[in-house]
Design an enzyme around this catalytic site. Structure first.
Site, PDB file in Angstrom:
ATOM      1  N   LYS A 101     156.929  68.765  28.141  1.00  0.00           N
ATOM      2  CA  LYS A 101     156.703  69.740  27.053  1.00  0.00           C
ATOM      3  C   LYS A 101     156.181  71.033  27.658  1.00  0.00           C
ATOM      4  O   LYS A 101     155.548  71.035  28.724  1.00  0.00           O
ATOM      5  CB  LYS A 101     155.731  69.187  26.021  1.00  0.00           C
ATOM      6  CG  LYS A 101     154.290  68.933  26.502  1.00  0.00           C
ATOM      7  CD  LYS A 101     153.335  70.098  26.376  1.00  0.00           C
ATOM      8  CE  LYS A 101     151.980  69.765  26.984  1.00  0.00           C
ATOM      9  NZ  LYS A 101     151.114  70.871  27.267  1.00  0.00           N
ATOM     10  N   ASP A 129     148.084  64.218  23.617  1.00  0.00           N
ATOM     11  CA  ASP A 129     149.434  64.805  23.593  1.00  0.00           C
ATOM     12  C   ASP A 129     150.503  63.765  23.270  1.00  0.00           C
ATOM     13  O   ASP A 129     151.676  64.108  23.115  1.00  0.00           O
ATOM     14  CB  ASP A 129     149.784  65.440  24.947  1.00  0.00           C
ATOM     15  CG  ASP A 129     149.164  66.826  25.117  1.00  0.00           C
ATOM     16  OD1 ASP A 129     148.651  67.361  24.110  1.00  0.00           O
ATOM     17  OD2 ASP A 129     149.186  67.349  26.238  1.00  0.00           O
TER      18      ASP A 129
HETATM   19  P1  ATP Z   1     146.730  66.521  30.597  1.00  0.00           P
HETATM   20  O1  ATP Z   1     146.810  67.707  29.700  1.00  0.00           O
HETATM   21  O2  ATP Z   1     146.539  65.221  29.864  1.00  0.00           O
HETATM   22  O3  ATP Z   1     145.819  66.697  31.793  1.00  0.00           O
HETATM   23  P2  ATP Z   1     148.984  67.151  32.204  1.00  0.00           P
HETATM   24  O4  ATP Z   1     150.328  67.360  31.657  1.00  0.00           O
HETATM   25  O5  ATP Z   1     148.274  68.368  32.682  1.00  0.00           O
HETATM   26  O6  ATP Z   1     148.184  66.375  31.111  1.00  0.00           O
HETATM   27  P3  ATP Z   1     149.672  64.726  33.582  1.00  0.00           P
HETATM   28  O7  ATP Z   1     150.873  64.913  34.437  1.00  0.00           O
HETATM   29  O8  ATP Z   1     149.818  63.983  32.324  1.00  0.00           O
HETATM   30  O9  ATP Z   1     148.994  66.139  33.366  1.00  0.00           O
HETATM   31  O10 ATP Z   1     148.535  64.057  34.500  1.00  0.00           O
HETATM   32  C1  ATP Z   1     147.179  64.029  34.126  1.00  0.00           C
HETATM   33  C2  ATP Z   1     146.502  62.854  34.816  1.00  0.00           C
HETATM   34  O11 ATP Z   1     147.027  61.636  34.294  1.00  0.00           O
HETATM   35  C3  ATP Z   1     146.696  62.803  36.323  1.00  0.00           C
HETATM   36  O12 ATP Z   1     145.435  62.745  36.922  1.00  0.00           O
HETATM   37  C4  ATP Z   1     147.468  61.518  36.588  1.00  0.00           C
HETATM   38  O13 ATP Z   1     146.995  60.827  37.727  1.00  0.00           O
HETATM   39  C5  ATP Z   1     147.225  60.684  35.326  1.00  0.00           C
HETATM   40  N1  ATP Z   1     148.400  59.855  34.951  1.00  0.00           N
HETATM   41  C6  ATP Z   1     148.354  58.596  34.512  1.00  0.00           C
HETATM   42  N2  ATP Z   1     149.576  58.115  34.234  1.00  0.00           N
HETATM   43  C7  ATP Z   1     150.451  59.099  34.498  1.00  0.00           C
HETATM   44  C8  ATP Z   1     151.865  59.198  34.409  1.00  0.00           C
HETATM   45  N3  ATP Z   1     152.631  58.181  34.015  1.00  0.00           N
HETATM   46  N4  ATP Z   1     152.420  60.367  34.742  1.00  0.00           N
HETATM   47  C9  ATP Z   1     151.647  61.413  35.132  1.00  0.00           C
HETATM   48  N5  ATP Z   1     150.305  61.361  35.264  1.00  0.00           N
HETATM   49  C10 ATP Z   1     149.701  60.222  34.945  1.00  0.00           C
END
Ligand code: ATP
Length: 285
Positions: A10, A136
């Site tokens: 997204k 999210d």
């Molecule tokens: P957020 O806003 O929740 O931080 P984001 O989009 O910035 O989301 P994500 O890629 O979702 O970041 O990763 C956030 C954290 O979630 C990381 O520290 C990662 O290790 C953990 N995580 C757990 N499962 C997953 C997954 N399937 N894919 C990506 N990250 C994951």
């Protein structure tokens, strides 16, 4: 039997922080949309009562810290399922980038389990389950273009955003959403004007120019303070002729929008020289 799910990233066209609530969370309004940069998840049911998660990214946890693992455990507990699941995540979405990678994987998992284990859950029930994993996840259950509010639990689909190209620049820094919200001072919001309703109206009117004029993210000020280099990337994208530039989520990914493919491709090529990860994607309905 194998079940395959696509889990799109997204982007935030807007992220407005309205105020800090009494429960300590921030009240948000956001316009989110899906792009064709996506993870692919393959599910294989197994008889043993086990959850096994594999991924092509060595640094990603595959135990209960992984959102896919959490989604399976939640469903197994809630519906007393004593068989297991093996999942392979082909990760294409950059991690901790503001692109909702973990949430979209969790949503894809709930969709898959609903089918594989014949749970017959409707969209609202899936959204409720999703909310227990992360804020999210409800949006990711719905996807497309949506007006998202509260902490992320209220998702109202709107007209698809006008089609365009999105250049994504993700430097080699990881940003924790929690830390950025913690650092956000109410004073920093005083001069911030919420833009989500203006962007929603622009999308409803299919007015691309008005939409890109009002792209906005209240967290930019905090994330840019910690990582001034991001401001440099944003300014470069504007100089290179992108129609609009903003940050996604709490960062660090910077998004540049263009209707013109050759311009987007040129910007993509120019950025690759000094930014760790650069992608070019399309918006999807
Ligand atoms: P957020 O806003 O929740 O931080 P984001 O989009 O910035 O989301 P994500 O890629 O979702 O970041 O990763 C956030 C954290 O979630 C990381 O520290 C990662 O290790 C953990 N995580 C757990 N499962 C997953 C997954 N399937 N894919 C990506 N990250 C994951």
């Amino acid at each position: 039997m194998e079940w395959i799910e696509r889990a799109p990233a997204k982007i935030n066209l807007t992220l407005d922080v309205l105020y800090k609530r009494e429960d300590g969370y921030h009240e948000l309004e956001m316009i989110m949309s899906s792009i064709d940069l996506a993870d692919h998840l393959t599910f294989t049911p197994i008889e043993e009562n086990r959850i096994e998660v594999y991924t092509n990214k060595a640094f990603l946890p595959v135990d209960k810290r992984n959102h896919v693992h959490q989604a399976i455990r939640l469903v197994k507990e809630q519906f007393q399922i004593d068989s297991g699941m093996l999942v392979e995540i082909d990760k294409q979405i950059p991690v901790a980038a503001g692109l909702g990678g973990g949430s979209t994987d969790a949503a894809a998992t709930l969709r898959a389990l609903n089918g594989i284990w014949d749970l017959n859950l409707n969209r609202e029930e899936l959204i409720d389950l999703g909310m227990q994993i992360g804020t999210d996840v409800p949006y990711s259950m719905v996807g497309g273009t949506a007006f998202v509010s509260g902490r992320g639990e209220n998702v109202r689909p709107i007209k698809p955003m006008p089609a365009c190209w999105v250049v994504l620049a993700k430097p080699k820094i990881s940003v924790s959403t929690k830390t950025i919200f913690k650092a956000l001072e109410v004073a920093q919001l005083e001069n911030y004007e919420p833009q989500s309703r203006i962007v929603e109206a622009a999308i409803e009117a299919e007015d691309y120019e008005e939409m890109v004029r009002h792209l906005s993210n209240a967290l930019e000020v905090v994330t840019f303070q910690r990582h001034p280099y991001l401001k440099n990337i944003k300014e470069r994208m504007i100089r290179y002729g992108m129609d609009g530039v903003t940050m996604s989520g709490s960062g660090p990914t910077i998004l540049g929008f263009s209707r013109n493919y050759s311009r987007a491709k040129r910007v993509y090529n120019s950025l690759r020289g000094f930014c760790e990860e650069v992608y070019i994607a399309r918006t999807i309905k």
